[in-house]
Design a protein around this motif. Structure first.
Motif, PDB file in Angstrom:
ATOM      1  N   TYR A  76       0.839  -1.197   0.000  1.00 48.87           N
ATOM      2  CA  TYR A  76       0.000   0.000   0.000  1.00 48.87           C
ATOM      3  C   TYR A  76       0.880   1.255   0.000  1.00 48.87           C
ATOM      4  O   TYR A  76       0.659   2.187  -0.769  1.00 48.87           O
ATOM      5  N   ALA A  92       2.417   1.930  -3.349  1.00 49.68           N
ATOM      6  CA  ALA A  92       1.411   2.455  -4.274  1.00 49.68           C
ATOM      7  C   ALA A  92       1.150   3.941  -3.990  1.00 49.68           C
ATOM      8  O   ALA A  92       1.034   4.739  -4.925  1.00 49.68           O
ATOM      9  N   SER A 127       3.995   5.879  -5.366  1.00 49.36           N
ATOM     10  CA  SER A 127       3.886   5.903  -6.828  1.00 49.36           C
ATOM     11  C   SER A 127       2.894   6.968  -7.292  1.00 49.36           C
ATOM     12  O   SER A 127       3.161   7.725  -8.233  1.00 49.36           O
ATOM     13  N   VAL A 128       1.750   7.043  -6.636  1.00 42.55           N
ATOM     14  CA  VAL A 128       0.736   8.052  -6.991  1.00 42.55           C
ATOM     15  C   VAL A 128       1.289   9.454  -6.760  1.00 42.55           C
ATOM     16  O   VAL A 128       1.112  10.348  -7.605  1.00 42.55           O
ATOM     17  N   GLU A 186       3.722  10.276  -9.534  1.00 42.87           N
ATOM     18  CA  GLU A 186       3.010  10.563 -10.784  1.00 42.87           C
ATOM     19  C   GLU A 186       2.520  12.007 -10.811  1.00 42.87           C
ATOM     20  O   GLU A 186       2.377  12.595 -11.885  1.00 42.87           O
ATOM     21  N   ASN A 230      -6.423   6.737  -3.581  1.00 40.46           N
ATOM     22  CA  ASN A 230      -6.386   6.457  -5.010  1.00 40.46           C
ATOM     23  C   ASN A 230      -6.711   4.986  -5.270  1.00 40.46           C
ATOM     24  O   ASN A 230      -6.360   4.107  -4.477  1.00 40.46           O
ATOM     25  N   SER A 231      -7.347   4.708  -6.387  1.00 39.59           N
ATOM     26  CA  SER A 231      -7.741   3.319  -6.706  1.00 39.59           C
ATOM     27  C   SER A 231      -6.541   2.383  -6.773  1.00 39.59           C
ATOM     28  O   SER A 231      -6.637   1.211  -6.389  1.00 39.59           O
ATOM     29  N   LYS A 232      -5.375   2.862  -7.231  1.00 40.30           N
ATOM     30  CA  LYS A 232      -4.164   2.025  -7.269  1.00 40.30           C
ATOM     31  C   LYS A 232      -3.730   1.647  -5.853  1.00 40.30           C
ATOM     32  O   LYS A 232      -3.332   0.509  -5.605  1.00 40.30           O
ATOM     33  N   SER A 233      -3.788   2.616  -4.959  1.00 33.70           N
ATOM     34  CA  SER A 233      -3.411   2.362  -3.576  1.00 33.70           C
ATOM     35  C   SER A 233      -4.387   1.399  -2.905  1.00 33.70           C
ATOM     36  O   SER A 233      -3.978   0.432  -2.244  1.00 33.70           O
ATOM     37  N   ALA A 266      -6.269  -0.788  -4.258  1.00 33.49           N
ATOM     38  CA  ALA A 266      -6.165  -2.139  -4.832  1.00 33.49           C
ATOM     39  C   ALA A 266      -5.148  -2.980  -4.039  1.00 33.49           C
ATOM     40  O   ALA A 266      -5.328  -4.194  -3.872  1.00 33.49           O
ATOM     41  N   GLU A 267      -4.102  -2.355  -3.532  1.00 34.49           N
ATOM     42  CA  GLU A 267      -3.109  -3.084  -2.738  1.00 34.49           C
ATOM     43  C   GLU A 267      -3.662  -3.540  -1.390  1.00 34.49           C
ATOM     44  O   GLU A 267      -3.161  -4.474  -0.786  1.00 34.49           O
TER      45      GLU A 267
END
Length: 122
Positions: free
Chosen positions: A35, A38, A41-42, A45, A111-114, A116-117
């Protein structure tokens, strides 16, 4: 801007999401690290640099400074986990750990990417 993401903010935000989406009061360290990466990473970005503060020393500080919120459960067969103490709620976590977050950090945590983890759907 350079940011440091502490284990307390990471754990609190993970537990907020886990509680809201599945009534789970614990997050294992392996999941927490994923998490955290991620979230970093966000932030990257979006042009921010960040570092996770997750070492054993920071884990010890988590318990020393926030023992009213968290405890660490050690398990030889599974990953160790951070558990929200009984009596503490999502509102308690929000008031203590989200009240002063910047908007870009809050967005990275949610965030959806975070998420998802964490295994939670948006």
């Amino acid at each position: 801007m350079y940011r440091f993401i502490g284990i307390e903010d990471l754990a609190a935000n993970a537990l907020i999401e886990l509680l809201e989406k599945g009534d789970c009061r614990r997050v294992d360290f392996e999941t927490l690290v994923k998490y955290g990466h991620a979230v970093i990473s966000v932030l990257r970005e979006n042009g921010d640099e960040a570092t996770l503060l997750l070492s054993k020393e920071y884990r010890n500080e988590l318990i020393r400074n926030y023992s009213d919120f968290f405890e660490i459960i050690h398990n030889e067969q599974k990953n160790d986990a951070i558990v929200l103490r009984e009596g503490k709620t999502v509102e308690d976590l929000r008031n203590r750990f989200r009240a002063f977050l910047t908007l870009d950090c809050l967005r990275a945590f949610t965030n959806s990417k975070s998420l998802a983890e964490l295994g939670v759907a948006v």
